[in-house]
Design a protein around this motif. Structure first.
Motif, PDB file in Angstrom:
ATOM      1  N   GLY A   1       1.105  -1.205  -0.164  1.00  0.00           N
ATOM      2  CA  GLY A   1      -0.067  -0.005  -0.135  1.00  0.00           C
ATOM      3  C   GLY A   1       0.676   1.329  -0.042  1.00  0.00           C
ATOM      4  N   ARG A   2       1.716   1.388   0.494  1.00  0.00           N
ATOM      5  CA  ARG A   2       2.845   2.874   0.700  1.00  0.00           C
ATOM      6  C   ARG A   2       3.733   2.861  -0.497  1.00  0.00           C
ATOM      7  N   VAL A   3       3.828   1.826  -1.505  1.00  0.00           N
ATOM      8  CA  VAL A   3       4.497   1.320  -2.537  1.00  0.00           C
ATOM      9  C   VAL A   3       2.789   2.175  -3.243  1.00  0.00           C
ATOM     10  N   ALA A   4       2.430   1.901  -3.758  1.00  0.00           N
ATOM     11  CA  ALA A   4       1.133   2.443  -4.089  1.00  0.00           C
ATOM     12  C   ALA A   4       1.154   3.505  -4.137  1.00  0.00           C
ATOM     13  N   MET A   5       0.713   3.424  -2.814  1.00  0.00           N
ATOM     14  CA  MET A   5       0.814   5.566  -3.001  1.00  0.00           C
ATOM     15  C   MET A   5       1.626   6.284  -3.196  1.00  0.00           C
ATOM     16  N   ILE A   6       2.661   6.087  -3.666  1.00  0.00           N
ATOM     17  CA  ILE A   6       4.473   6.849  -3.602  1.00  0.00           C
ATOM     18  C   ILE A   6       3.909   6.539  -5.296  1.00  0.00           C
ATOM     19  N   THR A   7       3.472   5.384  -5.919  1.00  0.00           N
ATOM     20  CA  THR A   7       3.486   5.445  -7.473  1.00  0.00           C
ATOM     21  C   THR A   7       2.467   5.808  -7.758  1.00  0.00           C
ATOM     22  N   ILE A   8       0.675   6.019  -7.215  1.00  0.00           N
ATOM     23  CA  ILE A   8      -0.184   6.730  -8.175  1.00  0.00           C
ATOM     24  C   ILE A   8      -0.233   7.581  -7.520  1.00  0.00           C
ATOM     25  N   ALA A   9       0.490   8.943  -7.356  1.00  0.00           N
ATOM     26  CA  ALA A   9       0.445  10.188  -6.786  1.00  0.00           C
ATOM     27  C   ALA A   9       1.715  10.918  -8.410  1.00  0.00           C
ATOM     28  N   GLY A  10       2.538   9.943  -8.220  1.00  0.00           N
ATOM     29  CA  GLY A  10       3.545  10.055  -9.513  1.00  0.00           C
ATOM     30  C   GLY A  10       3.255   9.900 -10.279  1.00  0.00           C
ATOM     31  N   TRP A  11       2.476   8.875 -10.827  1.00  0.00           N
ATOM     32  CA  TRP A  11       1.715   8.848 -12.065  1.00  0.00           C
ATOM     33  C   TRP A  11       0.750   9.812 -12.152  1.00  0.00           C
ATOM     34  N   ALA A  12      -0.051  10.265 -11.488  1.00  0.00           N
ATOM     35  CA  ALA A  12      -1.402  11.177 -11.488  1.00  0.00           C
ATOM     36  C   ALA A  12      -0.686  12.170 -11.869  1.00  0.00           C
ATOM     37  N   ALA A  13       0.156  12.804 -10.584  1.00  0.00           N
ATOM     38  CA  ALA A  13       1.690  14.409 -11.643  1.00  0.00           C
ATOM     39  C   ALA A  13       2.311  14.235 -12.583  1.00  0.00           C
ATOM     40  N   GLY A  14       2.537  13.377 -13.252  1.00  0.00           N
ATOM     41  CA  GLY A  14       3.143  12.963 -14.335  1.00  0.00           C
ATOM     42  C   GLY A  14       2.993  13.087 -15.558  1.00  0.00           C
ATOM     43  N   GLU A  15       1.057  12.545 -15.565  1.00  0.00           N
ATOM     44  CA  GLU A  15      -0.079  12.464 -16.077  1.00  0.00           C
ATOM     45  C   GLU A  15      -0.711  14.408 -16.515  1.00  0.00           C
ATOM     46  N   ALA A  16      -0.466  15.248 -15.388  1.00  0.00           N
ATOM     47  CA  ALA A  16      -0.994  16.261 -15.339  1.00  0.00           C
ATOM     48  C   ALA A  16       0.086  16.851 -16.187  1.00  0.00           C
ATOM     49  N   ILE A  17       0.897  16.721 -15.467  1.00  0.00           N
ATOM     50  CA  ILE A  17       2.174  17.494 -15.707  1.00  0.00           C
ATOM     51  C   ILE A  17       3.271  17.188 -16.462  1.00  0.00           C
ATOM     52  N   PRO A  18       3.315  17.046 -17.286  1.00  0.00           N
ATOM     53  CA  PRO A  18       3.863  15.673 -18.514  1.00  0.00           C
ATOM     54  C   PRO A  18       5.649  16.760 -17.810  1.00  0.00           C
ATOM     55  N   GLY A  19       6.284  15.666 -17.370  1.00  0.00           N
ATOM     56  CA  GLY A  19       7.833  15.429 -17.271  1.00  0.00           C
ATOM     57  C   GLY A  19       8.014  15.623 -15.896  1.00  0.00           C
ATOM     58  N   ALA A  20       6.671  15.932 -15.354  1.00  0.00           N
ATOM     59  CA  ALA A  20       6.847  15.771 -13.208  1.00  0.00           C
ATOM     60  C   ALA A  20       7.590  14.167 -12.920  1.00  0.00           C
ATOM     61  N   PHE A  21       7.361  12.972 -13.620  1.00  0.00           N
ATOM     62  CA  PHE A  21       7.577  11.887 -12.704  1.00  0.00           C
ATOM     63  C   PHE A  21       8.542  11.657 -14.400  1.00  0.00           C
TER      64      PHE A  21
END
Length: 238
Positions: A213-233
């Motif tokens: 769950g901890r890994v998933a929380m970091i993962t979805i936060a990174g994916w969402a950031a990268g999707e909203a702001i290209p290059g953020a991840f």
């Protein structure tokens, strides 16, 4: 014309990101837990369930700062919050990558998405008849665009279902009591059937769930950031 396609792309993604993280913020809102119980020192949490080899079986510095002088009831509340967010994040990562790779499944046996990789069909099921949005329209969108395209009525249904679950979970965890954090009496796959939550087998499974769950929380936060702001991840992601 389809209103989903006419919404500004940036606005849709911004709304989607806000929707993803507003729940996470609310989980750490002040609670009404009594301070009458004896407070615990952060150092007393070293070696407790949930700590791992990553930090030498000690409570991490940020956790220690947050939990310093917290009551045992407050510690249990944070443990429940972490487990709930981890479970939601694990489901979110599966949903995100499924939508991103264009894999779709039949909706309640309906036509939309029944071709798995091709959401088009001769008979669309409407998500919003008044808005002209079908499930096939949602299936064609990027993950955050799909989230933002869900109409208000849809979000109200989601919030109602989540609220009903939260009420049941609260009753079982706090009113009835006697359960370890994360145990809400709902186990459709029967992982816990005939097992004590304090057995070595269940402790191992519970700890694996927390870490995933901890890994998933970091993962979805990174994916969402990268999707909203290209290059953020800065590393590869779906």
């Amino acid at each position: 014309s389809n209103p989903v396609k006419n919404l500004p792309n940036y606005t849709m993604k911004s709304v989607a990101v806000l929707a993803l993280f507003v729940g996470a913020a609310s989980a750490f809102a002040p609670s009404s837990i009594s301070r009458a119980s004896t407070a615990v020192r952060a150092s007393e949490l070293d070696g407790e369930f949930g700590t791992g080899i990553e930090f030498g079986f000690k409570c991490p510095p940020l956790g220690a700062a947050i939990l310093e002088d917290a009551t045992p009831e407050a510690v249990a509340w944070f443990q429940n919050s972490e487990i709930k967010h981890g479970r939601v994040a694990m489901v979110a990562t599966i949903g995100f990558i499924t939508q991103k790779f264009g894999v779709h499944f039949p909706l309640y046996g309906g036509p939309s998405g029944s071709n798995v990789f091709n959401p088009d069909s001769s008979q669309d099921w409407m998500l919003s008849a008044s808005g002209g949005v079908s499930f096939a329209d949602i299936a064609k969108l990027a993950p955050l665009d799909a989230v933002a395209a869900v109409p208000i009525a849809g979000w109200l249904q989601i919030l109602f279902a989540a609220g009903a679950f939260e009420a049941a979970a609260y009753h079982r965890q706090y009113n009835l009591g006697g359960r370890v954090p994360g145990d809400y009496g709902f186990d459709p796959l029967q992982f816990t059937k005939g097992e004590s939550m304090d057995s070595d087998k269940m402790k191992s499974m519970r700890l694996k769930e927390i870490k995933n769950g901890r890994v998933a929380m970091i993962t979805i936060a990174g994916w969402a950031a990268g999707e909203a702001i290209p290059g953020a991840f800065p590393i590869w992601h779906p």
